[in-house]
Design a protein around this motif. Structure first.
Motif, PDB file in Angstrom:
ATOM      1  N   UNK A 140       0.852  -1.199   0.000  1.00 54.38           N
ATOM      2  CA  UNK A 140       0.000   0.000   0.000  1.00 54.38           C
ATOM      3  C   UNK A 140       0.884   1.244   0.000  1.00 54.38           C
ATOM      4  N   UNK A 141       2.044   1.124  -0.599  1.00 56.70           N
ATOM      5  CA  UNK A 141       2.987   2.231  -0.631  1.00 56.70           C
ATOM      6  C   UNK A 141       2.514   3.369  -1.516  1.00 56.70           C
ATOM      7  N   UNK A 142       2.848   4.586  -1.093  1.00 59.50           N
ATOM      8  CA  UNK A 142       2.542   5.796  -1.849  1.00 59.50           C
ATOM      9  C   UNK A 142       1.061   5.900  -2.205  1.00 59.50           C
ATOM     10  N   UNK A 143       0.250   5.678  -1.190  1.00 54.20           N
ATOM     11  CA  UNK A 143      -1.196   5.811  -1.345  1.00 54.20           C
ATOM     12  C   UNK A 143      -1.699   6.968  -0.495  1.00 54.20           C
ATOM     13  N   UNK A 144      -2.859   7.471  -0.839  1.00 53.18           N
ATOM     14  CA  UNK A 144      -3.471   8.565  -0.095  1.00 53.18           C
ATOM     15  C   UNK A 144      -4.571   7.987   0.797  1.00 53.18           C
ATOM     16  N   UNK A 145      -4.231   7.759   2.052  1.00 52.94           N
ATOM     17  CA  UNK A 145      -5.166   7.148   2.998  1.00 52.94           C
ATOM     18  C   UNK A 145      -5.470   8.121   4.145  1.00 52.94           C
ATOM     19  N   UNK A 146      -5.444   9.383   3.848  1.00 51.34           N
ATOM     20  CA  UNK A 146      -5.725  10.379   4.878  1.00 51.34           C
ATOM     21  C   UNK A 146      -7.122  10.187   5.463  1.00 51.34           C
ATOM     22  N   UNK A 147      -7.154  10.173   6.795  1.00 51.43           N
ATOM     23  CA  UNK A 147      -8.384  10.017   7.564  1.00 51.43           C
ATOM     24  C   UNK A 147      -9.090   8.695   7.272  1.00 51.43           C
ATOM     25  N   UNK A 148      -8.345   7.726   6.806  1.00 52.71           N
ATOM     26  CA  UNK A 148      -8.919   6.388   6.574  1.00 52.71           C
ATOM     27  C   UNK A 148      -9.185   5.712   7.911  1.00 52.71           C
ATOM     28  N   UNK A 149     -10.153   4.812   7.913  1.00 55.02           N
ATOM     29  CA  UNK A 149     -10.472   4.041   9.113  1.00 55.02           C
ATOM     30  C   UNK A 149      -9.798   2.680   9.018  1.00 55.02           C
TER      31      UNK A 149
END
Length: 336
Positions: free
Chosen positions: A191-200
């Protein structure tokens, strides 16, 4: 099919032989055979015939089992193909259906587990890539492409409008985080270089995962399992990392400003060049953790609230502080 037919023919031939050959060999004695002898011979023939019938029944059961297995495999293949078609759709509802269908297949079929995990990880990487635009890049690079730069800036602004992952991306993360743990995975979850901001990712199982450069600002990682995970340059500013397990995790250059590491397990974690400014380290386990080269303002107060040990690697200015030394002695005496 031919092998099964051959087996049936062979069993039939054996049955005929058992039934007739003894009488062919002993035909000259038939006129003088007594009734008890005939009864005994008949009983033996009946038993042999029953054994032959049992053999035929066994072959039938094996064939039926094999047919059912082949049918089941065909059904799994059809379900998998349909699910892949759904997640490839542009409609979020169909994507969600495909994601949860893949989860069901993953739980039903051990041999498809690894493939489905990789498919879902690829879905997250494709639909939630890390932002590539940085205002720090020199404008000279865009001198001859002003229009293109304007488009990229607009997309970046739209992307930042709602930092939460899209619903299908969150669903894929949820499925990956709760995948069965009793199976071998011959790869690292990527899951490298992914945008998971505020993910649960509450309680998610991401042991050994590759989260290099991932954007996890404000993400909920409460109680998550990140043992041995690679989080180099990951952005975890203000992330909820309460009671997270980061044992042996690599956090080189990770951004942990104002992250909540309440009672987190950082045993043997490598925080080279990590930024812990303002991070809550209350009760964090720091046995053999490397904090010697952290950047930002790591304070005495942060360490005193944590659980440093003599094996913790600390910056010289903090290792020699009387309050830090006293805290280490207290933790060592507790032995927990």
């Amino acid at each position: 099919m031919w092998s099964i037919l051959a087996a049936l023919v062979g069993l039939g031939a054996v049955g005929v032989a058992l039934w007739q050959v003894p009488w062919w060999l002993d035909a000259r004695y038939l006129p003088t055979i007594t009734q008890p002898q005939a009864t005994a011979v008949t009983g033996v023939r009946t038993a042999l015939l029953a054994m032959g019938a049992g053999g035929l029944a066994t072959v039938g059961i094996i064939y039926t089992h094999r047919t059912l297995h082949q049918n089941r495999e065909g059904q799994v293949t059809d379900r998998y193909t349909k699910a892949i078609g759904q997640i490839a759709s542009d409609k979020p509802v169909e994507q969600l259906g495909g994601i949860y269908a893949l989860e069901r297949i993953m739980r039903d079929s051990v041999k498809d587990h690894a493939t489905i995990v990789e498919v879902l990880a690829a879905f997250v990487r494709e639909h939630a890539p890390a932002p590539e635009i940085s205002m720090q890049k020199p404008l000279q690079r865009w001198r001859d492409a002003g229009a293109q730069y304007a488009v990229l800036l607009r997309r970046n602004a739209e992307h930042n409008a709602d930092p939460r992952p899209a619903e299908p991306v969150q669903a894929a993360l949820t499925v990956l985080g709760r995948r069965p743990q009793d199976r071998d995975e011959p790869f690292l979850l990527n899951l490298g270089y992914t945008n998971l901001r505020r993910a649960n990712l509450n309680g998610a199982h991401l042991e050994g995962a590759n989260l290099n450069g991932a954007h996890l600002e404000g993400a909920n990682l409460y109680g998550a399992h990140l043992e041995g995970a690679v989080l180099s340059s990951a952005r975890l500013k203000e992330a909820d990392l309460r009671e997270v397990n980061l044992e042996r995790a690599m956090l080189w250059g990770a951004h942990l400003e104002k992250a909540n590491l309440y009672r987190a397990d950082l045993e043997m974690a490598d925080l080279f060049a990590a930024d812990l400014e303002g991070a809550n380290l209350w009760g964090a386990h720091l046995e053999m953790a490397d904090l010697s080269k952290v950047v930002g303002q790591l304070t005495v107060e942060q360490l005193v609230s944590a659980r440093p040990r003599r094996s913790t690697f600390l910056p010289e200015r903090l290792a020699a502080d009387p309050r830090v030394m006293a805290r280490i002695d207290a933790v060592e005496k507790e032995g927990l």
